[in-house]
Design a protein around this motif. Structure first.
Motif, mmCIF file in Angstrom:
data_model
loop_
_atom_site.group_PDB
_atom_site.id
_atom_site.type_symbol
_atom_site.label_atom_id
_atom_site.label_comp_id
_atom_site.label_asym_id
_atom_site.label_seq_id
_atom_site.Cartn_x
_atom_site.Cartn_y
_atom_site.Cartn_z
ATOM 1 N N LEU A 31 37.031 37.965 56.495
ATOM 2 C CA LEU A 31 36.484 38.740 55.546
ATOM 3 C C LEU A 31 37.001 38.171 54.068
ATOM 4 O O LEU A 31 36.107 38.348 53.142
ATOM 5 N N MET A 32 38.333 38.179 53.902
ATOM 6 C CA MET A 32 38.838 37.575 52.807
ATOM 7 C C MET A 32 37.966 36.396 52.170
ATOM 8 O O MET A 32 37.760 36.404 51.108
ATOM 9 N N LEU A 33 37.732 35.352 53.180
ATOM 10 C CA LEU A 33 37.367 34.241 52.702
ATOM 11 C C LEU A 33 35.626 34.143 52.859
ATOM 12 O O LEU A 33 34.904 33.106 52.460
ATOM 13 N N GLY A 208 51.998 44.725 43.960
ATOM 14 C CA GLY A 208 50.827 43.950 43.716
ATOM 15 C C GLY A 208 50.976 42.630 43.698
ATOM 16 O O GLY A 208 52.443 42.053 43.462
ATOM 17 N N MET A 209 50.254 41.751 43.632
ATOM 18 C CA MET A 209 50.211 40.310 43.441
ATOM 19 C C MET A 209 49.063 39.795 42.629
ATOM 20 O O MET A 209 48.029 40.351 42.285
ATOM 21 N N MET A 210 49.320 38.465 42.227
ATOM 22 C CA MET A 210 48.325 37.798 41.444
ATOM 23 C C MET A 210 47.432 37.349 42.488
ATOM 24 O O MET A 210 47.952 36.707 43.577
ATOM 25 N N VAL A 211 45.762 36.943 42.339
ATOM 26 C CA VAL A 211 45.200 36.569 43.123
ATOM 27 C C VAL A 211 44.905 35.056 42.586
ATOM 28 O O VAL A 211 44.218 34.980 41.489
ATOM 29 N N PRO A 214 48.816 29.616 41.327
ATOM 30 C CA PRO A 214 49.014 28.119 41.899
ATOM 31 C C PRO A 214 49.812 28.124 43.087
ATOM 32 O O PRO A 214 50.719 28.784 43.433
ATOM 33 N N GLY A 215 49.317 27.344 44.205
ATOM 34 C CA GLY A 215 49.703 27.144 45.308
ATOM 35 C C GLY A 215 49.624 28.182 46.491
ATOM 36 O O GLY A 215 50.022 28.262 47.582
ATOM 37 N N GLN A 216 48.755 29.226 46.175
ATOM 38 C CA GLN A 216 48.599 30.397 46.923
ATOM 39 C C GLN A 216 47.413 29.872 47.922
ATOM 40 O O GLN A 216 46.534 29.246 47.658
ATOM 41 N N LYS A 217 47.985 30.328 49.223
ATOM 42 C CA LYS A 217 46.975 30.078 50.402
ATOM 43 C C LYS A 217 46.513 31.323 51.026
ATOM 44 O O LYS A 217 47.144 32.456 50.656
ATOM 45 N N PRO A 218 45.517 31.298 51.735
ATOM 46 C CA PRO A 218 44.950 32.606 52.324
ATOM 47 C C PRO A 218 45.858 33.213 53.134
ATOM 48 O O PRO A 218 46.040 34.355 52.915
ATOM 49 N N GLU A 258 35.386 37.188 42.309
ATOM 50 C CA GLU A 258 34.873 37.406 43.658
ATOM 51 C C GLU A 258 35.911 37.777 44.833
ATOM 52 O O GLU A 258 35.966 38.732 45.481
ATOM 53 N N LEU A 259 36.934 36.590 44.762
ATOM 54 C CA LEU A 259 38.110 36.885 45.634
ATOM 55 C C LEU A 259 38.841 38.251 45.592
ATOM 56 O O LEU A 259 39.148 38.949 46.273
ATOM 57 N N THR A 260 39.218 38.275 44.102
ATOM 58 C CA THR A 260 39.870 39.593 43.696
ATOM 59 C C THR A 260 39.109 41.012 44.107
ATOM 60 O O THR A 260 39.907 41.825 44.889
ATOM 61 N N VAL A 261 37.823 40.929 44.030
ATOM 62 C CA VAL A 261 37.144 42.204 44.374
ATOM 63 C C VAL A 261 37.007 42.374 45.807
ATOM 64 O O VAL A 261 37.096 43.606 46.408
ATOM 65 N N ARG A 262 37.018 41.255 46.493
ATOM 66 C CA ARG A 262 37.044 41.380 48.221
ATOM 67 C C ARG A 262 38.312 42.002 48.597
ATOM 68 O O ARG A 262 38.597 42.929 49.404
ATOM 69 N N LEU A 263 39.526 41.337 47.824
ATOM 70 C CA LEU A 263 40.783 41.936 48.035
ATOM 71 C C LEU A 263 40.969 43.286 47.604
ATOM 72 O O LEU A 263 41.550 44.231 48.535
ATOM 73 N N LEU A 264 40.209 43.758 46.652
ATOM 74 C CA LEU A 264 40.420 45.252 46.274
ATOM 75 C C LEU A 264 39.812 46.120 47.382
ATOM 76 O O LEU A 264 40.311 47.271 47.794
#
Ligand code: 5AD
Ligand code: FES
Length: 360
Positions: A31-33, A208-211, A214-218, A258-264
């Motif tokens: 769902l995230m991706l 909370g986190m940044m979406v 740098p270097g962040q993986k799913p 888009e990714l931020t909104v899905r994470l919300l």
């Protein structure tokens, strides 16, 4: 490996997540991706449903006062980090802060968020005095602090002075990733220690986190979601990473709306009653980012109440929105956006659904 799931399969995952309030790791990642527009709309709609079940159409406002941009830390991504010599530093006096809360009170705010860099000038005595003065003038208001890592004793003194809530983003729940974003003198363990101390003292807590940092993986984001589920904070602040030109990440890609909104939406479905802001950073990467956030499960907005002459100095990242607006203008603009999204701003403290309650 791209996920081969069909729209129907993705929607079934959303249903499962909605019904159970949980989902296995593979399902969450799918769902995230997901880039399937129908499935993504469905995810947002379900998150909105759950949000409305608990909060109706209400959107809480929190007045943000950025009272210092001095910072002893050096987070590699942040525009106000210690080593950035290209910015003008400022501090607001207690009187200036009180004048922000006074005008915010007139505008209907009942929660104030005092946010700043980790500025040693604001030692416990000064912070206690600020918190007490605000509480004396506005005993019906909640005070949220967002001033970084401090000792247990310091957190406790501030709580006893009247602070109710504390925002401290964990930034990433993966220790190695945390270390890659921060200098050696900062540690993931201390970050978590702070969150645990704050919880033990009795604060209502936001992590909370940044979406897209740098270097962040799913898999890192998955860990973030699991961390949030385990920690059960009252609030979760997430926003896309946005590069700042004076940092080593100047040329990195920003996180996407888009990714931020899905994470919300995922956060809403995994933690149905959580307070979830549609953040300024989300409004920065997409002109309608905050509206999209509200339509996908967010239920808090945080208009900026900082004096206009310091607004453009509190730049954690480039192209930050709202830096020229008067507080009243910011509130008007946000109210309009909220009502266009089909919601309404309410001025209550908005903590009646939270697990822990007021500190009065
Ligand atoms: N982009 C997006 N968010 C940032 N923050 C700091 N720097 C950036 C950036 N470049 C966030 C961090 C911090 C919060 C106050 O702002 O998550 O906790
Ligand atoms: Fe850490 Fe600003 S220096 S968030």
């Amino acid at each position: 490996m791209p996920d081969e799931r069909t729209t129907a399969e993705l929607k079934a995952l959303v249903d499962q997540l909605t019904e159970r309030g949980n989902l296995d790791d593979d399902g969450i990642l799918a769902l995230m991706l997901s880039e399937d527009p129908d499935a993504n709309d469905y995810l947002a709609a379900k998150a909105r449903e759950v949000r409305e079940k608990y909060y109706g159409k209400d959107v809480y406002i929190r007045g943000l006062i950025e009272f210092t941009n001095y910072c002893r830390n050096n987070c590699y991504y942040c525009g106000i980090r210690r080593d950035n010599k290209n910015i003008e530093r400022y501090r607001l006096s207690e009187e200036q802060i009180l004048s922000c809360t006074d005008s915010g009170y007139e505008l209907g705010f009942r929660t104030f968020v005092l946010q700043g860099g980790e500025d040693p000038y604001y030692n416990d005595d000064r912070m206690v005095s600020i918190v007490k003065s605000i509480k004396e003038k506005h005993p019906d208001c909640a005070i949220t602090l967002s001033i970084g890592e401090r000792s247990f004793d310091s957190y406790e003194r501030l709580y006893k002075a009247g602070a109710d809530r504390y925002l401290l983003r964990h930034e990433t729940a993966d220790k190695a990733h945390y270390e890659s974003l921060h200098p050696e003198e900062m540690s993931y363990d201390n970050r978590i220690r702070c969150l645990l101390d704050l919880r033990r003292i009795g604060y209502q807590i936001g992590c909370g986190m940044m979406v897209g940092s740098p270097g962040q993986k799913p898999e890192h984001l998955l860990k973030d979601l699991r961390f949030i589920q385990m920690f059960t904070p009252e609030m979760v602040g997430i926003g896309p990473f946005v590069p700042h030109h004076d940092t080593r990440y100047a040329d990195c890609e920003p996180g996407t709306a888009e990714l931020t909104v899905r994470l919300l939406s995922l956060i809403r479905l995994l933690n149905p009653m959580v307070l979830l802001p549609a953040t300024t950073a989300l409004g920065t990467v997409d002109a309608f980012g905050r509206e999209k956030g509200l339509a996908a499960g967010a239920n808090v907005v945080m208009p900026n109440l900082s004096p206009t002459d310091v607004r453009d100095k509190y730049l954690l990242y480039d192209n930050k929105i709202c830096t020229g607006d008067e507080a009243a203008e910011c509130v008007r603009c946000l109210s309009l956006r909220v009502s266009k999204a089909g919601y309404q701003i309410v001025t209550s403290r908005g903590d009646h659904f939270t697990r822990q309650n007021t500190n009065q």
